[in-house]
Motif scaffolding. Structure first.
Motif, short mmCIF file in Angstrom:
data_model
loop_
_atom_site.label_atom_id
_atom_site.label_comp_id
_atom_site.label_asym_id
_atom_site.label_seq_id
_atom_site.Cartn_x
_atom_site.Cartn_y
_atom_site.Cartn_z
N VAL A 186 49.16 78.24 33.75
CA VAL A 186 49.87 77.02 33.35
C VAL A 186 50.80 76.56 34.46
O VAL A 186 51.61 77.33 34.98
CB VAL A 186 50.68 77.24 32.05
CG1 VAL A 186 51.40 75.94 31.66
CG2 VAL A 186 49.79 77.73 30.93
N LEU A 187 50.66 75.27 34.83
CA LEU A 187 51.62 74.61 35.72
C LEU A 187 52.31 73.53 34.90
O LEU A 187 51.66 72.63 34.36
CB LEU A 187 50.90 73.99 36.93
CG LEU A 187 51.78 73.16 37.88
CD1 LEU A 187 52.82 74.05 38.54
CD2 LEU A 187 50.93 72.46 38.94
N GLY A 188 53.64 73.63 34.78
CA GLY A 188 54.39 72.66 33.98
C GLY A 188 54.77 71.43 34.81
O GLY A 188 55.20 71.56 35.96
N ILE A 189 54.58 70.25 34.23
CA ILE A 189 54.95 68.99 34.90
C ILE A 189 55.98 68.28 34.03
O ILE A 189 55.70 67.91 32.89
CB ILE A 189 53.73 68.05 35.09
CG1 ILE A 189 52.61 68.75 35.85
CG2 ILE A 189 54.16 66.77 35.80
CD1 ILE A 189 52.91 69.02 37.29
N VAL A 190 57.19 68.11 34.55
CA VAL A 190 58.24 67.37 33.84
C VAL A 190 58.20 65.92 34.32
O VAL A 190 58.23 65.65 35.53
CB VAL A 190 59.62 67.99 34.09
CG1 VAL A 190 60.72 67.12 33.47
CG2 VAL A 190 59.68 69.40 33.51
N THR A 191 58.12 64.98 33.39
CA THR A 191 58.09 63.56 33.72
C THR A 191 59.35 62.88 33.17
O THR A 191 60.08 63.46 32.36
CB THR A 191 56.84 62.88 33.12
OG1 THR A 191 56.90 62.99 31.68
CG2 THR A 191 55.57 63.55 33.62
N GLN A 192 59.58 61.65 33.65
CA GLN A 192 60.71 60.81 33.19
C GLN A 192 62.06 61.53 33.33
O GLN A 192 62.89 61.51 32.42
CB GLN A 192 60.48 60.39 31.72
CG GLN A 192 59.18 59.60 31.56
CD GLN A 192 58.77 59.41 30.10
OE1 GLN A 192 58.99 60.28 29.27
NE2 GLN A 192 58.16 58.27 29.82
N PRO A 193 62.32 62.15 34.50
CA PRO A 193 63.61 62.86 34.67
C PRO A 193 64.80 61.91 34.79
O PRO A 193 65.95 62.36 34.74
CB PRO A 193 63.38 63.64 35.97
CG PRO A 193 62.41 62.80 36.74
CD PRO A 193 61.49 62.21 35.71
N ASP A 194 64.53 60.60 34.96
CA ASP A 194 65.63 59.64 35.10
C ASP A 194 66.16 59.19 33.74
O ASP A 194 67.15 58.46 33.68
CB ASP A 194 65.15 58.41 35.89
CG ASP A 194 63.85 57.83 35.32
OD1 ASP A 194 63.02 58.64 34.83
OD2 ASP A 194 63.67 56.61 35.36
N ILE A 195 65.52 59.64 32.64
CA ILE A 195 65.97 59.21 31.32
C ILE A 195 67.26 59.93 30.90
O ILE A 195 68.21 59.27 30.44
CB ILE A 195 64.86 59.44 30.27
CG1 ILE A 195 63.62 58.60 30.63
CG2 ILE A 195 65.36 59.10 28.88
CD1 ILE A 195 63.87 57.12 30.69
N PRO A 196 67.37 61.27 31.00
CA PRO A 196 68.65 61.91 30.65
C PRO A 196 69.76 61.41 31.56
O PRO A 196 69.56 61.20 32.76
CB PRO A 196 68.38 63.41 30.88
CG PRO A 196 66.89 63.55 30.83
CD PRO A 196 66.36 62.27 31.39
N GLU A 197 70.92 61.22 31.01
CA GLU A 197 72.06 60.73 31.80
C GLU A 197 72.46 61.76 32.85
O GLU A 197 72.40 62.97 32.61
CB GLU A 197 73.25 60.44 30.90
CG GLU A 197 73.03 59.26 29.97
CD GLU A 197 74.28 58.93 29.17
OE1 GLU A 197 75.36 59.46 29.53
OE2 GLU A 197 74.19 58.15 28.21
N ALA A 198 72.86 61.26 34.03
CA ALA A 198 73.26 62.15 35.12
C ALA A 198 74.43 63.02 34.67
O ALA A 198 75.41 62.51 34.11
CB ALA A 198 73.62 61.34 36.36
N GLY A 199 74.33 64.32 34.93
CA GLY A 199 75.40 65.25 34.57
C GLY A 199 75.38 65.70 33.14
O GLY A 199 76.24 66.50 32.74
N SER A 200 74.45 65.22 32.33
CA SER A 200 74.40 65.58 30.91
C SER A 200 73.78 66.98 30.73
O SER A 200 73.15 67.54 31.62
CB SER A 200 73.58 64.55 30.13
OG SER A 200 72.22 64.62 30.52
N ASP A 201 73.98 67.52 29.50
CA ASP A 201 73.38 68.82 29.17
C ASP A 201 71.85 68.74 29.19
O ASP A 201 71.18 69.71 29.57
CB ASP A 201 73.86 69.28 27.79
CG ASP A 201 75.33 69.65 27.79
OD1 ASP A 201 75.88 69.86 28.89
OD2 ASP A 201 75.92 69.72 26.68
N ASP A 202 71.31 67.58 28.77
CA ASP A 202 69.86 67.43 28.77
C ASP A 202 69.31 67.53 30.19
O ASP A 202 68.28 68.17 30.44
CB ASP A 202 69.46 66.09 28.17
CG ASP A 202 69.67 66.06 26.66
OD1 ASP A 202 69.81 67.15 26.07
OD2 ASP A 202 69.68 64.95 26.08
#
Length: 724
Positions: free
Chosen positions: A230-246
């Motif tokens: 398995v290779l994990g691909i994270v998309t839409q990283p600009d959606i969580p607010e900068a510096g947030s826990d998410d």
């Protein structure tokens, strides 16, 4: 100089990668992918997780990416480097498409007229219409998803060397467009691809949503518990607010701190709705600027951005294909061998009576040869060799060696007769008791409980019977009729033990016949042959066995003892001598080692005479036991020879001979050997598969290991002359 070498090495790597990928794609085109598992990368994830955007970024070709409509079939995307741009779209019908004309219609859908990726969405919509998936009514039903495969081949100077399979997006809520049946179909389709050990799973996770509601990794773990593929691909990283826990959570995920994947994680920044029409180069620049800022800049560059992902996927796929190539070649060869064996069992097409008769004559001669070898213990040939090599059916293969099975059962029968053949076990004070607990696990001993009687109790019982059955015998002599009665009572278990043994041997022979026919012919013909010819003959053999057993045991159940030969007299004399010697030893025991006078001898003689009772019960017991011991040996041998050998094994060789086939009328031949339409279809299927597999083997011929090598010459110590 070094940079020139690096370029040469890179070009060589790309050339090898392109060649290997082309070979695997060629196998898919041939149809080998439906017969054996091929190395591949599958892209899977929830609906709206950004899968289409990932594919666009990798291929630089626009795919349909509507937020409210999911892909409803698997799409195979073939990316190859070429001097000119080209797009080709085709459809490979799924296994559920049974209608030949429908399959041909789907295969006829193809297009190479498009050179621009902008035309691909319209082309895919046309393919969906061809598959019957464009109707809104269909989308909410079972037919809303298809096992057809859409193949999109994209060539161009800036394309990476990759082949990906895009799967429909997983979803967990229903609507008018997407019903519950479709939910199950998508999950099953995803599992079908994931379970192959030759599949690399590209699991797309959207940072827009909570990680824990995206189940793609849970499904992957069912088939890859250690996350090795398995290779994990994270998309839409600009959606969580900068510096947030998410944002921090997804950063930890990409660093492999939350869910450890052996191939690791990667992150891409997708186009947003506002930037969906920007060029590919502008999209890549925006992505690079994003990952160069904020906390994303802390990630290694090999884990961020589309350029590094293309290289990473190419490297992973190349290594994966190299690793799986030897096993893939072996699988193809094994599948070829199995198909050839199945075709051999089906035989040649037989529509006429002459062809059917010829087929049965050929099978009967092979059956007779194998049966003869099995009965004579000459275990030579493939039918017997599988005994060593096959572990899946290890319980079955000992029965192929019929003579070994019969000998083992005969020995178990002889042992059981020796231990439990007598109705009651006489306990002699001079013989230690037998440990019967160790015998319970042996064949023919299960469920038996020994019945003991002491010698003294038996004597008292026989005295009473002798008193009630006095005849014309003189006092002190044994009543011969009573000897016969005691013997008949003592040998009562013989028939039941022998019957169990004969039925076991018969069942083993019947199972052997089934195994031989299973090896030689298809299941339909085997069942027909058993029903119309062999089973009736086997039943006759069973009846003959039971009749022979009745013949062998009937006299023992009703007749008077008739010992033949010297063995009975020898046993009687030995038994009488032991009894008298025991009495004399007991009488003279106080004087042993001293001098015996006439008074001692007279006293011992009186005691010996007084030990003989009025009815001669000791003689009755000795005669019965001597006759029992000699007769049981004969009975066991008769069961083995006159019963098993003469009534079962000898006729077994002739149960299906060429002479029998030649003597059959046409109607009998047709009943047994006529081919049903299913067999004809099965032969056609096997031949079609075999053609694909052989083409696949030829495709991979260059990668097959050299199986034939010259061994080192032997050291013989011979002084060969030196070459001149």
């Amino acid at each position: 100089m070094s940079s020139a070498i690096d370029v040469d090495v890179l070009n060589q790597l790309k050339g090898e990668q392109s060649e290997l990928l082309d070979k695997i794609d060629e196998l898919r085109t041939i149809g080998v992918g439906g017969l054996v598992e091929l190395p591949q990368i599958v892209v899977c994830g929830n609906q709206s997780s950004g899968k289409s955007s990932v594919l666009e970024a990798i291929s630089r070709v626009r795919f349909p990416a509507k937020s409210n409509v999911c892909t409803r079939f698997a799409t195979e995307i073939v990316l190859r480097r070429h001097s000119s741009n080209r797009i080709k779209v085709s459809i490979e019908p799924g296994h559920s498409r049974k209608d030949a004309s429908e399959r041909e219609k789907l295969r006829a859908f193809t297009s190479e007229s498009f050179s621009s990726g902008e035309d691909l969405p319209a082309l895919i919509e046309s393919a969906k219409e061809c598959m019957g998936l464009s109707s809104t009514d269909n989308l909410a039903s079972n037919s809303g998803f298809s096992d057809d495969v859409l193949k999109v081949e994209i060539s161009g100077p800036d394309r990476p060397e990759l082949t990906l399979v895009d799967l429909p997006g997983l979803y967990y809520s229903t609507s008018d467009d997407q019903g519950e049946p479709g939910m199950e179909i998508v999950e099953k389709l995803t599992e079908k691809y994931m379970k192959s050990s030759r599949t690399i799973i590209l699991a797309v996770i959207s940072a827009r949503n909570d990680y824990h509601i995206q189940k793609v990794l849970n499904i992957a773990q069912k088939f890859d518990p250690k996350y090795e593929r398995v290779l994990g691909i994270v998309t839409q990283p600009d959606i969580p607010e900068a510096g947030s826990d998410d944002e921090e959570y997804y950063l930890q995920l990409i660093r492999n701190e939350k869910v450890k994947l052996q191939l690791g994680w990667h992150v891409l920044r997708n186009r947003s709705f506002e930037t969906m029409n920007v060029s590919d180069d502008a999209r890549d620049v925006q992505e690079k600027d994003f990952f160069d800022a904020g906390r994303w800049a802390s990630l290694p560059r090999r884990q961020v951005g589309i350029e590094s992902l293309r290289h990473r996927l190419s490297t992973i796929l190349l290594a994966h294909i190299r690793r799986n190539l030897p096993g893939l070649i072996l699988d193809i060869q094994d599948k070829i061998l199995r198909n050839e064996q199945e075709l051999t069992k089906l035989g040649t097409s037989r529509t006429s009576v002459q062809e059917q008769r010829r087929f049965l004559v050929d099978i009967s001669s092979k059956f007779a040869r194998i049966t003869n070898e099995a009965l004579h213990g000459s275990y030579v040939g493939e039918f017997f060799d599988n005994y060593k090599n096959n572990t899946a059916n290890s319980k079955e293969f000992p029965f192929r060696r019929l003579r070994a099975i019969v000998r083992e059962l005969n020995e178990c029968f002889a042992h059981a007769m020796n231990v439990r053949g007598s109705q009651r076990i006489i306990e002699y004070s001079t013989i230690p008791p037998f440990n019967f607990l160790n015998e319970m696990s042996k064949p023919y001993m299960d469920g038996w409980t020994p019945t003991y009687i002491t010698l003294e109790s038996l004597k008292e019982e026989l005295k009473e019977q002798a008193r009630q059955n006095r005849g014309i015998e003189l006092p002190g002599n044994a009543n011969q009729f009573l000897v016969g009665k005691v013997f008949r009572d003592q040998c009562k278990p013989w028939k039941k033990i022998a019957e169990t043994h004969l039925l076991n041997v018969w069942s083993s022979a019947e199972y052997f016949v089934q195994l031989v026919l299973q090896y030689l012919i298809d299941d339909h013909t085997r069942a027909s042959l058993m029903r119309h010819l062999i089973s009736p003959e086997l039943e006759k053999m069973k009846e003959n066995l039971m009749a022979k057993l009745e013949e062998l045991s009937s006299y023992y159940n009703r007749g008077h003892p008739l010992p033949v030969g010297d063995s009975f007299l020898t046993r009687m004399q030995e038994s009488r001598k032991k009894r008298q010697l025991a009495t004399l030893t007991e009488s003279l025991g106080v004087t042993v080692g001293g001098v015996l006078n006439s008074g001692d001898l007279e006293q011992a003689a009186d005691k010996l005479h007084s030990s003989n009772d009025e009815f001669g019960v000791e003689e009755i017991i000795e005669q019965m036991q001597a006759y029992y011991d000699t007769t049981i040996i004969t009975f066991v041998q008769n069961v083995a020879i006159l019963g098993i050998e003469n009534c079962l094994l000898s006729p077994l060789e002739e149960i299906f001979s060429s002479q029998i086939v030649v003597g059959m009328d046409d109607q009998q031949i047709q009943k047994i050997a006529a081919e049903p339409s299913e067999t004809q279809r099965e032969r056609s299927r096997l031949n079609e598969e075999l053609q694909k597999l052989r083409l696949g083997r030829e495709t991979l011929d260059a990668y097959r290991p050299n199986e034939i090598s010259l061994p080192e010459p032997p050291t013989l110590g011979i002084p060969f002359p030196a070459r001149t």
